[in-house]
Design a protein around this motif. Structure first.
Motif, PDB file in Angstrom:
ATOM      1  N   SER A   1       1.476   4.972  16.479  1.00  0.00           N
ATOM      2  CA  SER A   1       1.014   3.610  16.803  1.00  0.00           C
ATOM      3  C   SER A   1       1.912   2.563  16.169  1.00  0.00           C
ATOM      4  O   SER A   1       1.615   1.379  16.217  1.00  0.00           O
ATOM      5  CB  SER A   1      -0.402   3.377  16.279  1.00  0.00           C
ATOM      6  OG  SER A   1      -1.166   4.520  16.327  1.00  0.00           O
ATOM      7  N   ILE A   2       2.984   3.022  15.490  1.00  0.00           N
ATOM      8  CA  ILE A   2       3.879   2.071  14.826  1.00  0.00           C
ATOM      9  C   ILE A   2       5.288   2.263  15.370  1.00  0.00           C
ATOM     10  O   ILE A   2       5.850   3.358  15.281  1.00  0.00           O
ATOM     11  CB  ILE A   2       3.863   2.284  13.293  1.00  0.00           C
ATOM     12  CG1 ILE A   2       2.442   2.057  12.756  1.00  0.00           C
ATOM     13  CG2 ILE A   2       4.852   1.353  12.603  1.00  0.00           C
ATOM     14  CD1 ILE A   2       2.278   2.372  11.286  1.00  0.00           C
ATOM     15  N   ASP A   3       5.844   1.201  15.967  1.00  0.00           N
ATOM     16  CA  ASP A   3       7.205   1.255  16.501  1.00  0.00           C
ATOM     17  C   ASP A   3       8.143   0.516  15.556  1.00  0.00           C
ATOM     18  O   ASP A   3       7.893  -0.643  15.220  1.00  0.00           O
ATOM     19  CB  ASP A   3       7.249   0.583  17.885  1.00  0.00           C
ATOM     20  CG  ASP A   3       8.653   0.555  18.436  1.00  0.00           C
ATOM     21  OD1 ASP A   3       9.087   1.566  19.025  1.00  0.00           O
ATOM     22  OD2 ASP A   3       9.348  -0.479  18.246  1.00  0.00           O
ATOM     23  N   ARG A   4       9.191   1.223  15.116  1.00  0.00           N
ATOM     24  CA  ARG A   4      10.147   0.565  14.212  1.00  0.00           C
ATOM     25  C   ARG A   4      11.522   0.459  14.857  1.00  0.00           C
ATOM     26  O   ARG A   4      12.534   0.353  14.175  1.00  0.00           O
ATOM     27  CB  ARG A   4      10.229   1.321  12.876  1.00  0.00           C
ATOM     28  CG  ARG A   4       8.908   1.291  12.108  1.00  0.00           C
ATOM     29  CD  ARG A   4       9.052   1.716  10.654  1.00  0.00           C
ATOM     30  NE  ARG A   4       7.808   1.517   9.944  1.00  0.00           N
ATOM     31  CZ  ARG A   4       7.031   2.494   9.457  1.00  0.00           C
ATOM     32  NH1 ARG A   4       7.398   3.757   9.597  1.00  0.00           N
ATOM     33  NH2 ARG A   4       5.902   2.209   8.843  1.00  0.00           N
ATOM     34  N   SER A   5      11.565   0.504  16.212  1.00  0.00           N
ATOM     35  CA  SER A   5      12.851   0.471  16.921  1.00  0.00           C
ATOM     36  C   SER A   5      13.485  -0.918  16.883  1.00  0.00           C
ATOM     37  O   SER A   5      14.669  -1.074  17.149  1.00  0.00           O
ATOM     38  CB  SER A   5      12.640   0.872  18.389  1.00  0.00           C
ATOM     39  OG  SER A   5      11.885  -0.141  19.045  1.00  0.00           O
ATOM     40  N   GLY A   6      12.683  -1.946  16.585  1.00  0.00           N
ATOM     41  CA  GLY A   6      13.211  -3.312  16.588  1.00  0.00           C
ATOM     42  C   GLY A   6      13.155  -3.952  17.972  1.00  0.00           C
ATOM     43  O   GLY A   6      13.547  -5.105  18.149  1.00  0.00           O
TER      44      GLY A   6
ATOM     45  N   ALA B   1       1.530  -5.553  15.335  1.00  0.00           N
ATOM     46  CA  ALA B   1       2.720  -6.033  16.059  1.00  0.00           C
ATOM     47  C   ALA B   1       3.062  -5.072  17.199  1.00  0.00           C
ATOM     48  O   ALA B   1       3.343  -5.490  18.332  1.00  0.00           O
ATOM     49  CB  ALA B   1       3.898  -6.164  15.092  1.00  0.00           C
ATOM     50  N   THR B   2       3.004  -3.749  16.919  1.00  0.00           N
ATOM     51  CA  THR B   2       3.313  -2.750  17.949  1.00  0.00           C
ATOM     52  C   THR B   2       2.303  -2.847  19.090  1.00  0.00           C
ATOM     53  O   THR B   2       2.661  -2.776  20.272  1.00  0.00           O
ATOM     54  CB  THR B   2       3.280  -1.330  17.332  1.00  0.00           C
ATOM     55  OG1 THR B   2       4.199  -1.293  16.239  1.00  0.00           O
ATOM     56  CG2 THR B   2       3.648  -0.274  18.356  1.00  0.00           C
TER      57      THR B   2
ATOM     58  N   ASP C   1       0.765  -9.166   7.004  1.00  0.00           N
ATOM     59  CA  ASP C   1       1.946  -9.646   7.725  1.00  0.00           C
ATOM     60  C   ASP C   1       1.849  -9.308   9.205  1.00  0.00           C
ATOM     61  O   ASP C   1       1.176  -8.360   9.599  1.00  0.00           O
ATOM     62  CB  ASP C   1       3.220  -9.013   7.145  1.00  0.00           C
ATOM     63  CG  ASP C   1       3.437  -9.447   5.702  1.00  0.00           C
ATOM     64  OD1 ASP C   1       2.989 -10.553   5.350  1.00  0.00           O
ATOM     65  OD2 ASP C   1       4.004  -8.649   4.935  1.00  0.00           O
ATOM     66  N   LEU C   2       2.616 -10.071  10.000  1.00  0.00           N
ATOM     67  CA  LEU C   2       2.681  -9.776  11.438  1.00  0.00           C
ATOM     68  C   LEU C   2       4.133  -9.893  11.892  1.00  0.00           C
ATOM     69  O   LEU C   2       4.584 -10.967  12.292  1.00  0.00           O
ATOM     70  CB  LEU C   2       1.766 -10.747  12.210  1.00  0.00           C
ATOM     71  CG  LEU C   2       1.617 -10.482  13.698  1.00  0.00           C
ATOM     72  CD1 LEU C   2       1.231  -9.045  13.991  1.00  0.00           C
ATOM     73  CD2 LEU C   2       0.607 -11.432  14.299  1.00  0.00           C
ATOM     74  N   PRO C   3       4.900  -8.791  11.774  1.00  0.00           N
ATOM     75  CA  PRO C   3       6.326  -8.832  12.106  1.00  0.00           C
ATOM     76  C   PRO C   3       6.543  -8.820  13.624  1.00  0.00           C
ATOM     77  O   PRO C   3       6.570  -7.767  14.260  1.00  0.00           O
ATOM     78  CB  PRO C   3       6.881  -7.557  11.452  1.00  0.00           C
ATOM     79  CG  PRO C   3       5.701  -6.643  11.326  1.00  0.00           C
ATOM     80  CD  PRO C   3       4.465  -7.476  11.287  1.00  0.00           C
ATOM     81  N   LEU C   4       6.720 -10.014  14.180  1.00  0.00           N
ATOM     82  CA  LEU C   4       6.672 -10.167  15.637  1.00  0.00           C
ATOM     83  C   LEU C   4       7.510 -11.361  16.058  1.00  0.00           C
ATOM     84  O   LEU C   4       7.817 -12.228  15.243  1.00  0.00           O
ATOM     85  CB  LEU C   4       5.195 -10.426  15.997  1.00  0.00           C
ATOM     86  CG  LEU C   4       4.742 -10.330  17.439  1.00  0.00           C
ATOM     87  CD1 LEU C   4       4.880  -8.885  17.942  1.00  0.00           C
ATOM     88  CD2 LEU C   4       3.287 -10.781  17.564  1.00  0.00           C
ATOM     89  N   ASN C   5       7.896 -11.394  17.350  1.00  0.00           N
ATOM     90  CA  ASN C   5       8.456 -12.635  17.895  1.00  0.00           C
ATOM     91  C   ASN C   5       7.540 -13.125  19.014  1.00  0.00           C
ATOM     92  O   ASN C   5       6.471 -12.545  19.223  1.00  0.00           O
ATOM     93  CB  ASN C   5       9.878 -12.392  18.387  1.00  0.00           C
ATOM     94  CG  ASN C   5       9.891 -11.255  19.386  1.00  0.00           C
ATOM     95  OD1 ASN C   5       9.115 -11.266  20.333  1.00  0.00           O
ATOM     96  ND2 ASN C   5      10.728 -10.263  19.148  1.00  0.00           N
ATOM     97  N   VAL C   6       7.966 -14.165  19.726  1.00  0.00           N
ATOM     98  CA  VAL C   6       7.044 -14.803  20.680  1.00  0.00           C
ATOM     99  C   VAL C   6       7.026 -14.134  22.068  1.00  0.00           C
ATOM    100  O   VAL C   6       6.215 -14.498  22.914  1.00  0.00           O
ATOM    101  CB  VAL C   6       7.385 -16.314  20.859  1.00  0.00           C
ATOM    102  CG1 VAL C   6       7.226 -17.035  19.527  1.00  0.00           C
ATOM    103  CG2 VAL C   6       8.787 -16.512  21.436  1.00  0.00           C
TER     104      VAL C   6
END
Ligand SMILES: NC(=O)c1ccc[n+]([C@@H]2O[C@H](COP(=O)([O-])OP(=O)(O)OC[C@H]3O[C@@H](n4cnc5c(N)ncnc54)[C@H](OP(=O)(O)O)[C@@H]3O)[C@@H](O)[C@H]2O)c1
Length: 332
Positions: free
Chosen positions: A206-211, A232-233, A254-259
């Motif tokens: 459930s966690i994507d770290r591909s960027g 975020a994922t 935290d919420l590591p995300l873009n728009v």
């Protein structure tokens, strides 16, 4: 009145060190308020464990009695809205945060925090739901209002075996949704299937770290209870026009995300707050809990404990090991 009663007290013993004990208190120790309530049941929420372990973001002043949920009978009332003997619930507002809370046989609170026990629920059942069930119900209601419809696809629930998560899985399934449950406890897959989950998603998947800024569209909607990379994922994997509710930060604030999920897919992020939720919203949600979302498997979700057992369960929930709901019987 000089009645004494049992309560958990959390005391600071040294900088950064806190001790929990079950002590005898007097009604005079309680804060001012219009309604004195004999508490019969409370419940254990993640926020209670933070308060019980000295988290200043939740509780500023110690010694303190945690417990954001309480159900019992009115003992005394100076408010015309409540009379001795009325069955009532107090859930959230400042209860258990900086006001002496439900891990005690008595609470005294402002009348505006008190609501009548919804018809069709016992005091005990109301605390199986508690703040967790209320938060899950608010989350499902927000998805339905968006609207996210069962025919649009699966709903992902994160932190699925926890209090809010397990309630959300069961309420979504009862409302006709197909549910995918993301969990770190694969040994609880059958528990989640019994609640109505159709798919179990291991936490690491459930966690994507591909960027990547957007991921394959998988979910019509999401109920997130953990925050951080998993939220975020989930947002990046939500289908065009879908909605994601956000209520918790068990993994991270935290919420590591873009728009891009918002501006290219029209995904909506819906914030859920139960603490200050006004009575005008709160009471109709509790009425839905007592009717539409009255779970056939309610007892299956619950474990009942006494105050003496609280300590070990506070440690369990802090370690992310909670499964379903822990309710506290103040007369056991
Ligand atoms: N906004 C509001 O008004 C409101 C109201 C109620 C609760 N909350 C918040 O919602 C969250 C959940 O509350 P709860 O009472 O349901 O807590 P809980 O019973 O402890 O459930 C949290 C679940 O999250 C999962 N989890 C734990 N640590 C994790 C990690 N590091 N990474 C990913 N998943 C993790 C675990 O489930 P799995 O093992 O199944 O993954 C755990 O059982 C808390 O942050 C709480 O403060 C907010």
């Amino acid at each position: 009145m000089s009645t004494t009663f049992q309560a958990m007290i959390v005391t600071q013993t040294a900088p950064g060190q806190f001790q929990r004990a079950i002590v005898t208190r007097n009604l005079n120790d309680l804060p001012d308020g219009e309604v004195l309530i004999r508490v019969r049941y409370s419940s254990l929420n993640y926020k209670d464990a933070l308060s019980a372990s000295g988290n200043r973001g939740v509780t500023r002043r110690y010694p303190h009695t945690p417990g954001i949920d309480a159900a019992g009978e009115v003992q005394e009332s100076s408010s015309p809205d409540f009379s001795p003997g009325d069955a009532v619930i107090v859930s959230c507002y400042d209860l258990g945060m900086n006001t002496s809370g439900g891990f005690a046989q008595y609470i005294r609170v402002p009348a505006r925090w008190v609501m009548p026990l919804p018809a069709g629920l016992s005091l005990r059942e109301s605390m199986i739901y508690g703040t967790a069930g209320f938060t899950a119900a608010q989350s499902v209601a927000r998805l339905q209002r968006h609207p996210v419809l069962p025919e649009q696809g699966k709903i992902l629930v994160t932190g699925a075996t926890g209090g809010v998560g397990s309630m959300a899985v069961a309420m979504l399934a009862l409302s006709g949704f197909s549910v995918a449950a993301a969990t770190g406890k694969l040994e609880q897959a059958q528990f989640l299937r019994d609640l109505g989950a159709q798919e179990i998603v291991p936490r690491e998947n459930s966690i994507d770290r591909s960027g990547r800024m957007l991921l394959k569209e998988k979910w019509a909607g999401v109920i997130d209870t953990v925050g951080g990379e998993m939220l975020a994922t989930a947002i990046k994997s939500t289908r065009y026009g879908g909605a994601v509710t956000c209520c918790g930060n068990t993994a991270s604030p935290d919420l590591p995300l873009n728009v891009y999920p918002f501006i290219l897919r029209g995904v909506s992020l819906l914030g859920i707050d139960s603490a200050e939720c006004p009575m005008a919203v709160r009471i109709p949600i509790w009425q839905k809990i007592a009717t539409t979302w009255r779970l056939p498997n309610l007892e299956y979700l619950a474990m009942e404990i006494s105050v003496k057992e609280l300590d070990q369960h506070i440690e369990r929930i802090l370690q992310g090991k909670q499964k379903g709901r822990v309710i506290l019987n103040l007369d056991a």
